[in-house]
Design an enzyme around this catalytic site. Sequence first.
Site, PDB file in Angstrom:
ATOM      1  N   CYS A 223       0.815  -1.226   0.000  1.00  0.00           N
ATOM      2  CA  CYS A 223       0.000   0.000   0.000  1.00  0.00           C
ATOM      3  C   CYS A 223       0.846   1.274   0.000  1.00  0.00           C
ATOM      4  O   CYS A 223       0.332   2.363  -0.216  1.00  0.00           O
ATOM      5  CB  CYS A 223      -0.933   0.007   1.203  1.00  0.00           C
ATOM      6  SG  CYS A 223      -1.878  -1.495   1.364  1.00  0.00           S
TER       7      CYS A 223
ATOM      8  N   HIS B  11      -3.144   6.888   2.224  1.00  0.00           N
ATOM      9  CA  HIS B  11      -3.665   5.591   1.795  1.00  0.00           C
ATOM     10  C   HIS B  11      -5.027   5.358   2.461  1.00  0.00           C
ATOM     11  O   HIS B  11      -5.201   5.606   3.655  1.00  0.00           O
ATOM     12  CB  HIS B  11      -2.674   4.497   2.168  1.00  0.00           C
ATOM     13  CG  HIS B  11      -3.228   3.133   2.037  1.00  0.00           C
ATOM     14  ND1 HIS B  11      -3.863   2.707   0.884  1.00  0.00           N
ATOM     15  CD2 HIS B  11      -3.285   2.093   2.912  1.00  0.00           C
ATOM     16  CE1 HIS B  11      -4.267   1.461   1.060  1.00  0.00           C
ATOM     17  NE2 HIS B  11      -3.938   1.066   2.275  1.00  0.00           N
TER      18      HIS B  11
ATOM     19  N   ASN C 287     -10.242  -0.555   0.390  1.00  0.00           N
ATOM     20  CA  ASN C 287      -8.790  -0.402   0.397  1.00  0.00           C
ATOM     21  C   ASN C 287      -8.235  -0.996  -0.902  1.00  0.00           C
ATOM     22  O   ASN C 287      -8.257  -2.212  -1.087  1.00  0.00           O
ATOM     23  CB  ASN C 287      -8.245  -1.127   1.633  1.00  0.00           C
ATOM     24  CG  ASN C 287      -6.730  -1.108   1.728  1.00  0.00           C
ATOM     25  OD1 ASN C 287      -6.035  -0.808   0.762  1.00  0.00           O
ATOM     26  ND2 ASN C 287      -6.216  -1.450   2.897  1.00  0.00           N
TER      27      ASN C 287
HETATM   28  O1  UT7 Z   1      -3.749  -1.422   3.634  1.00  0.00           O
HETATM   29  C1  UT7 Z   1      -2.984  -1.834   4.724  1.00  0.00           C
HETATM   30  C2  UT7 Z   1      -3.363  -1.100   5.894  1.00  0.00           C
HETATM   31  N1  UT7 Z   1      -4.449  -1.786   6.572  1.00  0.00           N
HETATM   32  C3  UT7 Z   1      -5.042  -1.169   7.575  1.00  0.00           C
HETATM   33  O2  UT7 Z   1      -4.718  -0.050   7.867  1.00  0.00           O
HETATM   34  C4  UT7 Z   1      -6.071  -1.902   8.400  1.00  0.00           C
HETATM   35  C5  UT7 Z   1      -6.073  -1.347   9.798  1.00  0.00           C
HETATM   36  N2  UT7 Z   1      -6.986  -2.007  10.673  1.00  0.00           N
HETATM   37  C6  UT7 Z   1      -8.330  -1.823  10.623  1.00  0.00           C
HETATM   38  O3  UT7 Z   1      -8.797  -1.106   9.777  1.00  0.00           O
HETATM   39  C7  UT7 Z   1      -9.196  -2.476  11.670  1.00  0.00           C
HETATM   40  O4  UT7 Z   1      -8.373  -3.081  12.649  1.00  0.00           O
HETATM   41  C8  UT7 Z   1     -10.202  -3.500  11.105  1.00  0.00           C
HETATM   42  C9  UT7 Z   1     -11.289  -2.788  10.330  1.00  0.00           C
HETATM   43  C10 UT7 Z   1      -9.478  -4.487  10.193  1.00  0.00           C
HETATM   44  C11 UT7 Z   1     -10.847  -4.282  12.234  1.00  0.00           C
HETATM   45  O5  UT7 Z   1     -11.490  -3.394  13.141  1.00  0.00           O
HETATM   46  P1  UT7 Z   1     -11.277  -3.576  14.713  1.00  0.00           P
HETATM   47  O6  UT7 Z   1     -12.086  -2.555  15.360  1.00  0.00           O
HETATM   48  O7  UT7 Z   1      -9.785  -3.566  14.964  1.00  0.00           O
HETATM   49  O8  UT7 Z   1     -11.913  -4.990  14.971  1.00  0.00           O
HETATM   50  P2  UT7 Z   1     -11.235  -6.327  15.509  1.00  0.00           P
HETATM   51  O9  UT7 Z   1     -10.284  -6.903  14.518  1.00  0.00           O
HETATM   52  O10 UT7 Z   1     -10.719  -6.098  16.911  1.00  0.00           O
HETATM   53  O11 UT7 Z   1     -12.484  -7.259  15.627  1.00  0.00           O
HETATM   54  C12 UT7 Z   1     -13.533  -6.999  16.564  1.00  0.00           C
HETATM   55  C13 UT7 Z   1     -14.576  -8.080  16.415  1.00  0.00           C
HETATM   56  C14 UT7 Z   1     -13.988  -9.486  16.458  1.00  0.00           C
HETATM   57  O12 UT7 Z   1     -14.917 -10.310  17.146  1.00  0.00           O
HETATM   58  P3  UT7 Z   1     -14.680 -10.704  18.685  1.00  0.00           P
HETATM   59  O13 UT7 Z   1     -13.356 -11.419  18.718  1.00  0.00           O
HETATM   60  O14 UT7 Z   1     -14.661  -9.415  19.437  1.00  0.00           O
HETATM   61  O15 UT7 Z   1     -15.857 -11.583  18.998  1.00  0.00           O
HETATM   62  C15 UT7 Z   1     -13.934  -9.900  15.016  1.00  0.00           C
HETATM   63  O16 UT7 Z   1     -14.008 -11.299  14.849  1.00  0.00           O
HETATM   64  O17 UT7 Z   1     -15.214  -7.966  15.143  1.00  0.00           O
HETATM   65  C16 UT7 Z   1     -15.169  -9.238  14.477  1.00  0.00           C
HETATM   66  N3  UT7 Z   1     -15.134  -9.009  13.035  1.00  0.00           N
HETATM   67  C17 UT7 Z   1     -16.255  -8.833  12.306  1.00  0.00           C
HETATM   68  N4  UT7 Z   1     -17.550  -8.796  12.649  1.00  0.00           N
HETATM   69  C18 UT7 Z   1     -18.440  -8.578  11.678  1.00  0.00           C
HETATM   70  C19 UT7 Z   1     -14.070  -8.938  12.220  1.00  0.00           C
HETATM   71  N5  UT7 Z   1     -14.466  -8.712  10.946  1.00  0.00           N
HETATM   72  C20 UT7 Z   1     -15.825  -8.644  10.984  1.00  0.00           C
HETATM   73  C21 UT7 Z   1     -16.798  -8.424  10.005  1.00  0.00           C
HETATM   74  N6  UT7 Z   1     -18.089  -8.392  10.393  1.00  0.00           N
HETATM   75  N7  UT7 Z   1     -16.493  -8.230   8.702  1.00  0.00           N
END
Ligand code: UT7
Length: 307
Positions: A109, A234, A264
């Site tokens: 990215c 990005h 993204n």
């Molecule tokens: O291009 C490279 C750069 N990439 C980035 O900058 C990505 C940066 N990170 C992010 O944007 C965020 O961390 C995410 C959007 C990927 C995730 O958001 P988050 O607030 O960090 O969520 P999380 O990974 O802590 O997940 C929270 C919960 C989890 O469930 P539990 O363990 O709390 O029960 C996940 O399993 O949300 C769950 N989850 C989902 N739920 C519904 C993860 N993906 C989904 C989904 N729908 N699509």
Amino acid sequence: MGLKILKTSSYLPRNVVTNNDFEKYLDTSDEWISSRTGIKERRFAVDEDTSDLVYKSVDKLNIEDKSKIDLILVATFTSDKAMPTISSSIQKRLGLMEDIFAIDFNMACTGFVAGLKLCEKYLDTGRQAILIGADLISKTLDKNDRGTVVLFGDGAGATLIEKNNKQQYFEIGTRSNDECLKLNGRNIKNESSFISMNGKEVFRFATEVLPVTIEKLLKEKNITIDDIDYVVCHQANYRILNYVAKKTKIQVEKFYMNLDKYGNTSAASIPIVLDEMNSKGLLKQGQRIITIGFGAGLSWVGTILEW
Ligand code: UT7
């Protein structure tokens, strides 16, 4: 030595995939995706490969005089093949000279802004480069992994760049981390060939390095946030950009975002934004735009563009 972006263009595959489409077969919701990321829809190419996106975006640049072009650079981590490169395979179709330097490179990215640095190093004053950021990420996604499939999209953005006599500062960083964002194989149809990401760790990394990079770029140029018209980072997550706006005390309105429409798109996200802003007439001569790419590596590159 500085860089001027003379032209922008972009190409997005036609097929739109909405958050509701994922709701139909995954344990996810439009509410979760929108509120956690800002993404509403993205494009997934159906019958095209990355080289098609690159060719179509460059074709739309409508370059009249190709004799000044010395370099064509494609930033991508999703090339059609390991070799030959996309840049060399489309050189003839684009009507470019044979004596140009044609390179593909992978900085995920971070690729587009890293490509600006390569242009700055390679070009002589008055000479030009075509720099493209393109990724067809849908072919690297596990369609059943809700943690990644909802985040990414396909697209390409192309720019025509000319070297001038001004100073162009860059802030560059890399920090070996093989774990939190990776793709093991190319076109290998097994589980390990899908993207995997520790989103929280990447989020922490981005919110740490973006404000510091902005601060350093302003200091190097001896200007303040008031001298900045836009910040084009990005497009990964609107919460990252909101956080950075707050931390740097830059009005969030200056952070142009279009990830709601495209998700993204990795190396393509910044040139797609620049082209959208350009076609809306938002970019005017003399404006200053901070631009920063960040991602796998972990890596980041930032610079201030003068329009
Ligand atoms: O291009 C490279 C750069 N990439 C980035 O900058 C990505 C940066 N990170 C992010 O944007 C965020 O961390 C995410 C959007 C990927 C995730 O958001 P988050 O607030 O960090 O969520 P999380 O990974 O802590 O997940 C929270 C919960 C989890 O469930 P539990 O363990 O709390 O029960 C996940 O399993 O949300 C769950 N989850 C989902 N739920 C519904 C993860 N993906 C989904 C989904 N729908 N699509």
